[in-house]
Design a protein around this motif. Structure first.
Motif, PDB file in Angstrom:
ATOM      1  N   GLN A 142      -6.881  10.984 -22.624  1.00 44.70           N
ATOM      2  CA  GLN A 142      -5.996  11.382 -21.529  1.00 44.70           C
ATOM      3  C   GLN A 142      -6.777  12.195 -20.492  1.00 44.70           C
ATOM      4  O   GLN A 142      -7.661  12.988 -20.843  1.00 44.70           O
ATOM      5  CB  GLN A 142      -4.855  12.234 -22.075  1.00 44.70           C
ATOM      6  N   GLY A 183       0.023   1.815 -30.135  1.00 47.10           N
ATOM      7  CA  GLY A 183      -0.069   2.415 -28.800  1.00 47.10           C
ATOM      8  C   GLY A 183      -0.730   1.460 -27.821  1.00 47.10           C
ATOM      9  O   GLY A 183      -0.833   0.243 -28.085  1.00 47.10           O
ATOM     10  N   VAL A 184      -1.190   2.003 -26.691  1.00 44.04           N
ATOM     11  CA  VAL A 184      -1.857   1.166 -25.684  1.00 44.04           C
ATOM     12  C   VAL A 184      -3.381   1.344 -25.740  1.00 44.04           C
ATOM     13  O   VAL A 184      -4.131   0.476 -25.314  1.00 44.04           O
ATOM     14  CB  VAL A 184      -1.290   1.454 -24.261  1.00 44.04           C
ATOM     15  N   TYR A 241       5.561  11.270 -27.592  1.00 43.70           N
ATOM     16  CA  TYR A 241       4.375  10.404 -27.599  1.00 43.70           C
ATOM     17  C   TYR A 241       3.933  10.238 -26.150  1.00 43.70           C
ATOM     18  O   TYR A 241       4.732   9.811 -25.302  1.00 43.70           O
ATOM     19  CB  TYR A 241       4.731   9.045 -28.214  1.00 43.70           C
ATOM     20  N   THR A 242       2.708  10.604 -25.850  1.00 47.36           N
ATOM     21  CA  THR A 242       2.181  10.404 -24.498  1.00 47.36           C
ATOM     22  C   THR A 242       1.492   9.054 -24.493  1.00 47.36           C
ATOM     23  O   THR A 242       0.452   8.870 -25.139  1.00 47.36           O
ATOM     24  CB  THR A 242       1.207  11.538 -24.124  1.00 47.36           C
ATOM     25  N   VAL A 243       2.091   8.100 -23.786  1.00 47.94           N
ATOM     26  CA  VAL A 243       1.654   6.716 -23.963  1.00 47.94           C
ATOM     27  C   VAL A 243       1.988   5.876 -22.732  1.00 47.94           C
ATOM     28  O   VAL A 243       2.910   6.212 -21.979  1.00 47.94           O
ATOM     29  CB  VAL A 243       2.328   6.150 -25.263  1.00 47.94           C
ATOM     30  N   ALA A 295      -7.284   9.055 -34.298  1.00 43.46           N
ATOM     31  CA  ALA A 295      -6.190  10.025 -34.130  1.00 43.46           C
ATOM     32  C   ALA A 295      -5.799  10.192 -32.662  1.00 43.46           C
ATOM     33  O   ALA A 295      -4.759  10.747 -32.356  1.00 43.46           O
ATOM     34  CB  ALA A 295      -6.604  11.365 -34.717  1.00 43.46           C
ATOM     35  N   GLY A 296      -6.648   9.747 -31.724  1.00 41.80           N
ATOM     36  CA  GLY A 296      -6.309   9.835 -30.300  1.00 41.80           C
ATOM     37  C   GLY A 296      -7.332  10.572 -29.454  1.00 41.80           C
ATOM     38  O   GLY A 296      -8.493  10.753 -29.852  1.00 41.80           O
ATOM     39  N   SER A 297      -6.876  11.000 -28.276  1.00 44.72           N
ATOM     40  CA  SER A 297      -7.748  11.572 -27.235  1.00 44.72           C
ATOM     41  C   SER A 297      -8.735  12.637 -27.695  1.00 44.72           C
ATOM     42  O   SER A 297      -9.923  12.565 -27.383  1.00 44.72           O
ATOM     43  CB  SER A 297      -6.890  12.253 -26.173  1.00 44.72           C
ATOM     44  N   GLY A 320      -6.690   4.717 -30.495  1.00 47.65           N
ATOM     45  CA  GLY A 320      -5.539   5.497 -30.970  1.00 47.65           C
ATOM     46  C   GLY A 320      -4.846   4.704 -32.056  1.00 47.65           C
ATOM     47  O   GLY A 320      -5.472   3.839 -32.682  1.00 47.65           O
ATOM     48  N   GLY A 321      -3.562   4.944 -32.243  1.00 44.46           N
ATOM     49  CA  GLY A 321      -2.808   4.207 -33.256  1.00 44.46           C
ATOM     50  C   GLY A 321      -2.640   2.750 -32.839  1.00 44.46           C
ATOM     51  O   GLY A 321      -2.616   2.450 -31.641  1.00 44.46           O
ATOM     52  N   SER A 369      -4.627  14.225 -31.435  1.00 40.32           N
ATOM     53  CA  SER A 369      -3.938  13.367 -30.459  1.00 40.32           C
ATOM     54  C   SER A 369      -3.884  14.055 -29.100  1.00 40.32           C
ATOM     55  O   SER A 369      -4.058  15.275 -28.999  1.00 40.32           O
ATOM     56  CB  SER A 369      -2.509  13.081 -30.919  1.00 40.32           C
ATOM     57  N   GLY A 370      -3.572  13.275 -28.084  1.00 34.19           N
ATOM     58  CA  GLY A 370      -3.373  13.844 -26.762  1.00 34.19           C
ATOM     59  C   GLY A 370      -2.028  14.535 -26.666  1.00 34.19           C
ATOM     60  O   GLY A 370      -1.889  15.585 -26.051  1.00 34.19           O
ATOM     61  N   GLN A 371      -1.000  13.925 -27.313  1.00 31.33           N
ATOM     62  CA  GLN A 371       0.375  14.421 -27.126  1.00 31.33           C
ATOM     63  C   GLN A 371       0.639  15.788 -27.720  1.00 31.33           C
ATOM     64  O   GLN A 371       1.588  16.455 -27.325  1.00 31.33           O
ATOM     65  CB  GLN A 371       1.410  13.414 -27.652  1.00 31.33           C
TER      66      GLN A 371
HETATM   67  N1  GLU Z   1      -2.192   9.323 -25.453  1.00 29.91           N
HETATM   68  C1  GLU Z   1      -2.341   9.218 -26.869  1.00 29.91           C
HETATM   69  C2  GLU Z   1      -3.442  10.139 -27.345  1.00 29.91           C
HETATM   70  O1  GLU Z   1      -4.218  10.569 -26.584  1.00 29.91           O
HETATM   71  C3  GLU Z   1      -2.648   7.816 -27.328  1.00 29.91           C
HETATM   72  C4  GLU Z   1      -1.771   6.772 -26.712  1.00 29.91           C
HETATM   73  C5  GLU Z   1      -2.128   5.363 -27.094  1.00 29.91           C
HETATM   74  O2  GLU Z   1      -2.705   5.154 -28.157  1.00 29.91           O
HETATM   75  O3  GLU Z   1      -1.833   4.476 -26.274  1.00 29.91           O
HETATM   76  O4  GLU Z   1      -3.571  10.457 -28.474  1.00 29.91           O
END
Ligand code: GLU
Length: 354
Positions: free
Chosen positions: A110, A60-61, A216-218, A90-92, A56-57, A172-174
């Motif tokens: 996610q 993030g985590v 932001y889902t993180v 870009a994410g999930s 992801g970015g 992204s997931g969010q």
């Molecule tokens: N949950 C976010 C996504 O799916 C990424 C979070 C992260 O990068 O930690 O896009």
């Protein structure tokens, strides 16, 4: 000018070896082929495998998670011949599509997105169920995190009406989570000004007054929310709770109640823990990825879980048992082989065993 033959054979003729010209040419060809073999073919013949992990970015985590997993496997390069690298994405949704197309070997995604992809929902409603998707394990919990600037006056999700809100970038997931939360509060996308920029840019836009809020889902803690709460403009972490959210939890089994610990963001205006809902970060691959690779990665992470957990504070809650919860695609055969060997199979939902 000397011919190729003359240049190559200068050293030979000086040593007075009287081989026929054809014989020398033959030896040169054999020698050249050997050089090509040793320097060109051998790395392939040695079986070295490169795997890329979609994350992801960078704030993030997922990004450090990809780094942590690749570190575990790269440590054992001599044993597995696997070299893992990490890609910021870009994410999930991007990562799931990447593993399915073969552009990525692994992806962090996610748990709700894993469910939707496998069942052909949300971004996959047109393309249908993604039956080649496989779960490997789950990782840290993630919370739907709503950050607002103090001057926006927003104190609850309801107050977002009429505001400029970053709902998440495509891929992204969010993006889907923020739509779900808004609709749980009866807020239509037309009644806000939605932005779709990457989470990595959101803290800067909030600080510059270009947006009022972002979702932001993180996992927590993370650099993104630290950055957002540490600037000149004071910001608030807004709870995601209420009747609409309770109904959402009933409707979608992949959402669960979560807490965003206040101690991680001491510079936010609000003090104390913040209630929200969330999902889990999971590790996914395609059914077509080599069993040996998935086995090796799973084994390294699980056999060394205590050292893995030290690589990010968001992993502090991880146990072998809870890393097998929150999955909805069938377990990859390589991971399953390890879970059988390690006696962990009892923790897996039997529906996920192919
Ligand atoms: N949950 C976010 C996504 O799916 C990424 C979070 C992260 O990068 O930690 O896009």
């Amino acid at each position: 000018m000397e011919t190729f033959y003359e240049i190559i054979t200068i050293g030979v003729s000086e040593t007075q070896i009287n081989w026929p010209k054809e014989e020398i040419m033959k030896k040169i060809i054999v020698l050249l082929s050997l050089i090509v073999f040793v320097f060109g073919i051998c790395p392939v013949a040695s079986g070295k495998t490169f795997v890329t992990i979609g994350t992801g970015g960078v704030t993030g985590v997922y990004y450090p998670t990809g780094g942590a997993i690749s570190r575990m496997i790269n440590k054992r390069f001599k044993q597995y011949d696997i070299k893992a690298t990490v890609e910021s994405t870009a994410g999930s949704v991007y990562n799931i599509n990447g593993v399915l197309s073969g552009d990525l070997e692994f992806g962090v995604a996610q748990s709700d997105r894993q469910y939707q992809a496998y069942n052909g929902m949300a971004e996959w409603s047109k393309s249908g169920p993604q039956k080649d998707l496989r779960a490997v394990f789950s990782i840290h919990p993630e919370s739907i995190t709503l950050i607002v600037s103090n001057k926006s006056g927003v104190k609850s999700v309801n107050d977002l009406k009429g505001k400029k809100v970053n709902i998440g970038n495509p891929g992204s997931g969010q993006l889907q989570n923020s739509k779900d939360v808004l609709s749980a509060f009866g807020i239509d996308l037309n009644s806000i000004t939605p932005e779709q920029v990457k989470a990595v840019e959101a803290p800067g836009l909030l600080q510059d007054g270009k947006i009022d809020a972002f979702f932001y889902t993180v996992g927590h803690p993370n650099g993104n929310i630290k950055e957002a709460t540490s600037g000149r403009i004071k910001v608030r972490v807004v709870p995601v709770r209420g009747k609409g959210i309770d109904a959402l939890l009933k409707k979608y089994p992949y959402y669960a109640k979560t807490i965003i610990p206040g101690k991680f963001y001491p510079n936010a205006i609000n003090k104390g823990d913040v209630e929200s809902i969330g999902v889990k970060a999971t590790f996914v691959a395609s059914k077509n990825l080599d069993v040996k690779i998935v086995y090796a990665v799973t084994k390294e992470v699980f056999d060394n879980l205590e050292s893995f957990k030290k690589l990010h504070p968001a992993y502090s809650v991880l146990t072998k048992e809870n890393m097998l919860e929150g999955l909805s695609a069938p377990i990859h055969k390589g991971a399953l082989k390890y879970y059988k060997e390690a006696g962990l199979i009892k923790y897996i939902d039997p529906k996920l065993i192919p």
